[in-house]
Design an enzyme around this catalytic site. Sequence first.
Site, PDB file in Angstrom:
ATOM      1  CE  LYS A  11      -1.370  39.805 -35.945  1.00  0.00           C
ATOM      2  NZ  LYS A  11      -0.785  38.605 -36.548  1.00  0.00           N
TER       3      LYS A  11
HETATM    4  O1  G3P Z   1      -1.328  34.463 -35.027  1.00  0.00           O
HETATM    5  C1  G3P Z   1      -0.294  34.445 -34.116  1.00  0.00           C
HETATM    6  C2  G3P Z   1       0.562  33.275 -34.353  1.00  0.00           C
HETATM    7  O2  G3P Z   1       1.279  33.445 -35.516  1.00  0.00           O
HETATM    8  C3  G3P Z   1       1.441  32.916 -33.240  1.00  0.00           C
HETATM    9  O3  G3P Z   1       1.506  31.545 -33.258  1.00  0.00           O
HETATM   10  O4  G3P Z   1       2.453  29.342 -32.837  1.00  0.00           O
HETATM   11  O5  G3P Z   1       3.960  31.365 -33.026  1.00  0.00           O
HETATM   12  O6  G3P Z   1       2.487  31.053 -31.045  1.00  0.00           O
HETATM   13  P1  G3P Z   1       2.671  30.796 -32.498  1.00  0.00           P
END
Ligand code: G3P
Length: 216
Positions: free
Chosen positions: A84
């Site tokens: 990634k």
């Molecule tokens: O896959 C990306 C994710 O981990 C981000 O999620 O909820 O931290 O915006 P969030």
Amino acid sequence: MQFFVDTAETDAIAELSEMGILDGVTTNPSLVMKSGKNPRTVIAEICRIAAGKPVSAEVIATEADAMVAEGESLAEIADNIVVKVPLTWDGLKACDRLGRMGIRVNVTLCFNANQALLAAKVGAAYISPFVGRLDDLGLDGMELIHEIREIYDNFDFPTEILAASIRTPLHVTQAALAGADVATVPPAVLHRLAQHPLTDKGLAAFLADAAKIKSD
Ligand code: G3P
């Protein structure tokens, strides 16, 4: 639509894997930090649990040469590693170079359609638009999934759309309707997909009636 789980918690990954609903795993440095384990150790453990399924592991380098070196090193952990990289200019260069080496790349932190177009141009295996973080700004994160779907279909780009920053069951439904190839979902949200108050109410009524049945 494929279900990836967005976590570095190995117990949760193992449970989903045993249920047969797991198509892959995504992690990021924040999730690895939360696991409290050594990054390479936990990524290797996840790759074993999710054998044969893509497991995204993120580089922390920010310059292209260093990202490529770190990506190569991550790819040595297991065959199912997907490297990634962030959607920066250097990340795009690294994506192109890693792809030419046969290493699959997930380009993350995507927030608009032009970024997604560039990721497809450099051969990303996955593009990760962050739906919830756009919603946080008062924007319509899911609209981005629709835009990317239309653009990729217009030009037959094979890059898979991996809807990320998924926070609610509604996001999952909307991502599926928008034609996302994958939704990466935190374990708690995956559990909520199975829940409905009428299911609970109906089950309680059935169980109450079953208790009244006289056995011979
Ligand atoms: O896959 C990306 C994710 O981990 C981000 O999620 O909820 O931290 O915006 P969030």
